[in-house]
Structure formats: C-alpha cells, structure tokens
Design a protein around this motif. Structure first.
Motif, PDB file in Angstrom:
ATOM      1  N   VAL A   1       0.847  -1.198   0.000  1.00 27.45           N
ATOM      2  CA  VAL A   1       0.000   0.000   0.000  1.00 27.45           C
ATOM      3  C   VAL A   1       0.881   1.246   0.000  1.00 27.45           C
ATOM      4  CG1 VAL A   1      -1.734   1.300   1.311  1.00 27.45           C
ATOM      5  CG2 VAL A   1      -1.861  -1.198   1.199  1.00 27.45           C
ATOM      6  N   GLY A   2       0.566   2.190  -0.880  1.00 29.68           N
ATOM      7  CA  GLY A   2       1.326   3.434  -0.925  1.00 29.68           C
ATOM      8  C   GLY A   2       2.558   3.381  -1.805  1.00 29.68           C
ATOM      9  N   GLU A   3       2.882   2.204  -2.376  1.00 28.81           N
ATOM     10  CA  GLU A   3       4.042   2.100  -3.264  1.00 28.81           C
ATOM     11  C   GLU A   3       3.620   2.320  -4.716  1.00 28.81           C
ATOM     12  OE1 GLU A   3       7.178  -0.870  -1.073  1.00 28.81           O
ATOM     13  OE2 GLU A   3       5.815  -1.767  -2.531  1.00 28.81           O
ATOM     14  N   ARG A   4       4.587   2.758  -5.531  1.00 30.26           N
ATOM     15  CA  ARG A   4       4.294   2.896  -6.962  1.00 30.26           C
ATOM     16  C   ARG A   4       5.600   2.757  -7.758  1.00 30.26           C
ATOM     17  NH1 ARG A   4       5.191   8.170  -8.993  1.00 30.26           N
ATOM     18  NH2 ARG A   4       6.136   9.527  -7.411  1.00 30.26           N
ATOM     19  N   VAL A   5       5.446   2.416  -9.031  1.00 35.21           N
ATOM     20  CA  VAL A   5       6.605   2.316  -9.921  1.00 35.21           C
ATOM     21  C   VAL A   5       7.030   3.726 -10.303  1.00 35.21           C
ATOM     22  CG1 VAL A   5       7.465   1.470 -12.141  1.00 35.21           C
ATOM     23  CG2 VAL A   5       5.822   0.095 -10.831  1.00 35.21           C
ATOM     24  N   VAL A   6       8.290   4.084 -10.009  1.00 37.18           N
ATOM     25  CA  VAL A   6       8.758   5.433 -10.324  1.00 37.18           C
ATOM     26  C   VAL A   6       9.736   5.467 -11.496  1.00 37.18           C
ATOM     27  CG1 VAL A   6       8.364   6.325  -8.002  1.00 37.18           C
ATOM     28  CG2 VAL A   6      10.597   5.327  -8.561  1.00 37.18           C
ATOM     29  N   ARG A   7      10.318   4.309 -11.833  1.00 37.22           N
ATOM     30  CA  ARG A   7      11.272   4.302 -12.942  1.00 37.22           C
ATOM     31  C   ARG A   7      11.381   2.900 -13.505  1.00 37.22           C
ATOM     32  NH1 ARG A   7      16.837   4.677 -14.388  1.00 37.22           N
ATOM     33  NH2 ARG A   7      17.540   3.615 -12.512  1.00 37.22           N
ATOM     34  N   THR A   8      11.630   2.799 -14.807  1.00 33.63           N
ATOM     35  CA  THR A   8      11.873   1.490 -15.411  1.00 33.63           C
ATOM     36  C   THR A   8      13.147   1.563 -16.247  1.00 33.63           C
ATOM     37  OG1 THR A   8      10.653   1.887 -17.454  1.00 33.63           O
ATOM     38  CG2 THR A   8       9.395   1.089 -15.568  1.00 33.63           C
ATOM     39  N   GLU A   9      13.837   0.428 -16.315  1.00 30.41           N
ATOM     40  CA  GLU A   9      15.094   0.367 -17.066  1.00 30.41           C
ATOM     41  C   GLU A   9      15.169  -0.984 -17.754  1.00 30.41           C
ATOM     42  OE1 GLU A   9      19.851  -0.151 -16.026  1.00 30.41           O
ATOM     43  OE2 GLU A   9      18.426   0.318 -14.423  1.00 30.41           O
ATOM     44  N   ALA A  10      15.454  -0.986 -19.046  1.00 28.85           N
ATOM     45  CA  ALA A  10      15.608  -2.253 -19.767  1.00 28.85           C
ATOM     46  C   ALA A  10      16.904  -2.924 -19.335  1.00 28.85           C
ATOM     47  CB  ALA A  10      15.623  -2.002 -21.262  1.00 28.85           C
TER      48      ALA A  10
ATOM     49  N   MET B   1      13.382  -8.019 -20.293  1.00 27.06           N
ATOM     50  CA  MET B   1      13.661  -7.891 -18.866  1.00 27.06           C
ATOM     51  C   MET B   1      13.704  -6.420 -18.507  1.00 27.06           C
ATOM     52  SD  MET B   1      14.100 -11.064 -17.860  1.00 27.06           S
ATOM     53  CE  MET B   1      14.964 -10.948 -16.296  1.00 27.06           C
ATOM     54  N   ARG B   2      12.997  -6.062 -17.430  1.00 26.59           N
ATOM     55  CA  ARG B   2      13.007  -4.676 -16.974  1.00 26.59           C
ATOM     56  C   ARG B   2      13.254  -4.625 -15.470  1.00 26.59           C
ATOM     57  NH1 ARG B   2       8.970  -4.839 -20.776  1.00 26.59           N
ATOM     58  NH2 ARG B   2       9.011  -3.243 -22.414  1.00 26.59           N
ATOM     59  N   ARG B   3      14.039  -3.647 -15.086  1.00 29.34           N
ATOM     60  CA  ARG B   3      14.228  -3.365 -13.663  1.00 29.34           C
ATOM     61  C   ARG B   3      13.245  -2.249 -13.303  1.00 29.34           C
ATOM     62  NH1 ARG B   3      20.136  -1.994 -11.208  1.00 29.34           N
ATOM     63  NH2 ARG B   3      19.565  -1.004  -9.256  1.00 29.34           N
ATOM     64  N   LEU B   4      12.418  -2.500 -12.305  1.00 30.85           N
ATOM     65  CA  LEU B   4      11.429  -1.522 -11.872  1.00 30.85           C
ATOM     66  C   LEU B   4      11.875  -0.939 -10.536  1.00 30.85           C
ATOM     67  CD1 LEU B   4       8.143  -3.581 -12.509  1.00 30.85           C
ATOM     68  CD2 LEU B   4       9.501  -2.267 -14.154  1.00 30.85           C
ATOM     69  N   THR B   5      12.006   0.371 -10.477  1.00 29.69           N
ATOM     70  CA  THR B   5      12.309   1.028  -9.212  1.00 29.69           C
ATOM     71  C   THR B   5      10.980   1.415  -8.562  1.00 29.69           C
ATOM     72  OG1 THR B   5      14.393   1.859 -10.085  1.00 29.69           O
ATOM     73  CG2 THR B   5      13.542   2.926  -8.104  1.00 29.69           C
ATOM     74  N   ILE B   6      10.781   0.920  -7.348  1.00 29.94           N
ATOM     75  CA  ILE B   6       9.523   1.129  -6.632  1.00 29.94           C
ATOM     76  C   ILE B   6       9.728   2.191  -5.559  1.00 29.94           C
ATOM     77  CG2 ILE B   6       7.667  -0.006  -5.328  1.00 29.94           C
ATOM     78  CD1 ILE B   6       8.249  -1.212  -8.172  1.00 29.94           C
ATOM     79  N   GLY B   7       8.902   3.236  -5.600  1.00 25.22           N
ATOM     80  CA  GLY B   7       8.933   4.246  -4.540  1.00 25.22           C
ATOM     81  C   GLY B   7       8.146   3.746  -3.340  1.00 25.22           C
ATOM     82  N   THR B   8       8.772   3.715  -2.174  1.00 23.49           N
ATOM     83  CA  THR B   8       8.121   3.184  -0.976  1.00 23.49           C
ATOM     84  C   THR B   8       7.465   4.308  -0.169  1.00 23.49           C
ATOM     85  OG1 THR B   8      10.196   3.338   0.253  1.00 23.49           O
ATOM     86  CG2 THR B   8       9.758   1.251  -0.857  1.00 23.49           C
ATOM     87  N   ARG B   9       6.634   3.937   0.786  1.00 28.62           N
ATOM     88  CA  ARG B   9       5.864   4.929   1.566  1.00 28.62           C
ATOM     89  C   ARG B   9       6.752   5.861   2.371  1.00 28.62           C
ATOM     90  NH1 ARG B   9       1.503   1.534   4.866  1.00 28.62           N
ATOM     91  NH2 ARG B   9       0.981   3.595   5.693  1.00 28.62           N
ATOM     92  N   ASP B  10       7.927   5.354   2.783  1.00 32.91           N
ATOM     93  CA  ASP B  10       8.806   6.180   3.622  1.00 32.91           C
ATOM     94  C   ASP B  10       9.737   7.074   2.797  1.00 32.91           C
ATOM     95  OD1 ASP B  10      10.580   4.397   2.560  1.00 32.91           O
ATOM     96  OD2 ASP B  10      11.151   3.469   4.463  1.00 32.91           O
TER      97      ASP B  10
END
Length: 317
Positions: free
Chosen positions: A24-33, A42-51
């Motif tokens: 809850v409260g997380e979202r994808v902020v960046r993607t990289e092939a 293949m993609r690396r997903l950077t997830i923004g966390t609540r903190d």
C-alpha cells in the motif's frame, strides 16, 4: 512513470498488474531495460516506498514466445523452491503465465545485487566459484521433480562451421546419433553459464570474488549433471577459449560434483551441448557483444566452437 521511452515503459495492463502486487502506498517510479536475455524482455522496476525510499523488482515478459506458459510456470516453481536452500536466487512476487491480466505472459520477482562478469580477467577466481555453485544446485532435492530434460539438437540439424575439419565434425555428429547414456537424474538449472550468474563487484573486493545470485530458472529440468556442466563448459569455451571449457568440468569435480564415469558418456553430453550451439551462434553471441565483448563476432565464436569441438574429440573421443 518518469521514463517514457517506449522500449522501456511497462505496458498499461502489466503496470496495473504490477501495482496490485506492491505494498500500500508504493508505486513504480522508474523502469530500465536490462540487456543480455535472448528470449524475454527484462526490466528493472524502481519502486517508490511509503517512507520515501526505493526498492527494485524485475519484470520478465515473454512477447510472442512459444510455450511461454511452460517457461514461466517452471521459473515460478523453481523460485518457490529455492528460498532457504542457500542457492541465491530471486524471490517470486507474482506470475501471470497465461497473460490473464497482462498484455503478455509475465513474471515479477525481487532484484538481486551484483552483475554478470564476462571478461577474461579474474577467470581463475570465478571458475571454481561457478563450479561450487552448480554443485550446490545439483544437490537440491525438490519434493516435486521438474520435467525431464529436453535436448533440441539432432544429428541432422547441426551446422558445421565454415572452414571446420569436416571429418572431425562428422565424427562428433556420429557421437550424438547414439542413444543417450543411462544417468542418475538430478535437479538441473539447464541454462547455467556466466551470463546467468551475478557477482559482487563492490569496490571493496576484486571483481567476481563472490556470487550474489543465479537467475533465469525457466528451463529447470531433471536430468544428468553432465548436461548442466556441458552447457557451462561450452559457454566458457566460446567466451574465453577452449581450455576454459575443458577446465570447468575438472573444477566441477574438484568441488565435489559427480560426472559420468566413462569417457564415452562424458563425450556424449559435452559434444551434444557443443553441437547445439552450432545452430544459434549468432543468437548467442549478440548479447555478449552488447555486454562489451565486441570482438566476439559470429565468425569468431564459430571458430572458437570449432576449436572446442575438436579439443573435445581429442580429449575424450
């Protein structure tokens, strides 16, 4: 999404599916092939966390790939089995093998630190580590066995490289016309090679001094240890020269691994894997060039394959 590059951006249905598997409260902020794979995006997903921090996940997508459901189910099964075994592998987050939710069959997993190392430098250190890692994989005893191994090459589909000794290759092809030798089955990664192993490359230690992860478990199978060893041998021979292909099998035994007793049986598995590469030299060598090994042209890799098959026939034939 801060990255709008079409080749990198996650497709809308897939992004919604990924988002449902975040906290809850997380979202994808960046993607990289991520480069290096042959069959999957293949993609690396950077997830923004609540903190306010971030964490990374990896998304694997099979676009118009035959048998994608089987590949992803096998990988999901392996990633479920591996936690707690001591074999460093990604953790499974979610899988959609039939594209019920995503545009294409997909798998979401945790991201591992480290990177692949394909340079010649430091190989003396890495080869024993690779061997020990493969012995540990073969020691796994899953409650449910994966499918029996599949060998796709036949004597009739082998492509003899230009300039190769026709007599040597004809003899090698004859080796795989025979039925497969009997074997004691083991859990196989089935695509174990330097491109699927991550190493710690932190400044505090020499490159390749510690394995941080083994990835790409989509081909896990049940079969002879010789087959997994043979696959790594061929990759090492093509990346670093024939002597390293021969050396890896020795390193595997030095690490406690068990191979077929008879030279003729060892030759069968080793040659079978080498000949399999003859059909896809271009496909295999392209990711190596993208990773910086620009000298490994299709022709150069064909020449190394010829030298390796010749060395095998000399050593074990």
């Amino acid at each position: 999404m801060t990255n709008h590059d079409e080749a990198v951006a996650v497709r809308p249905l897939t992004l919604a599916w990924v988002s449902r598997h975040l906290e809850v409260g997380e979202r994808v902020v960046r993607t990289e092939a991520l480069h290096g794979g042959i069959t999957a995006e293949m993609r690396r997903l950077t997830i923004g966390t609540r903190d306010g921090g971030t964490r990374d996940l990896v998304l694997r997508t099979f676009v118009d790939v035959e048998h994608a459901e089987g590949w992803l189910n096998r990988e999901a099964g392996a990633l479920t089995l591996l936690p707690g075994t001591g074999v460093p592998a990604p953790g499974l987050v979610a899988v959609d093998p039939t594209a019920a939710h995503c545009e294409y069959p997909s798998l979401l997993m945790t991201h591992l630190a480290g990177r692949t190392v394909l340079d010649d430098e430091g190989l003396e250190t890495r080869v024993p580590l690779l061997a020990r890692q493969l012995v540990a994989i073969h020691a796994l005893r899953p409650t449910e066995r994966p499918r029996e191994y599949v060998a796709l090459t036949t004597a009739d589909t082998v492509v003899t490289p230009k300039g190769a000794d026709a007599a040597v290759w004809a003899a090698a092809i004859d080796v795989i016309r025979k039925p497969a030798p009997p074997y004691e089955g083991r859990f196989l990664h089935r695509d174990f090679h330097p491109g699927n192993v991550l190493f710690d490359v932190s400044p505090s230690r020499p490159a390749g001094a510690r394995i941080t992860g083994v990835v790409d478990w989509a081909a896990t199978s049940w079969g002879p240890t010789d087959l997994d060893v043979a696959h790594c041998c061929t990759n090492l021979a093509l990346l670093h020269g024939q002597a390293w292909g021969l050396r890896f099998a020795e390193a595997y035994e030095e690490a406690g691994g068990v191979l077929a007793t008879a030279a003729s049986e060892r030759l069968y598995w080793r040659v079978r894997d080498g000949l399999a590469f003859s059909e896809e030299v271009q496909l295999v060598s392209q990711p190596w060039r993208e990773a910086g090994r620009t000298e490994l042209t299709t022709r150069a890799v064909e020449e190394r394959l010829d030298a390796y098959v010749t060395a095998l026939m000399d050593a074990l034939g």
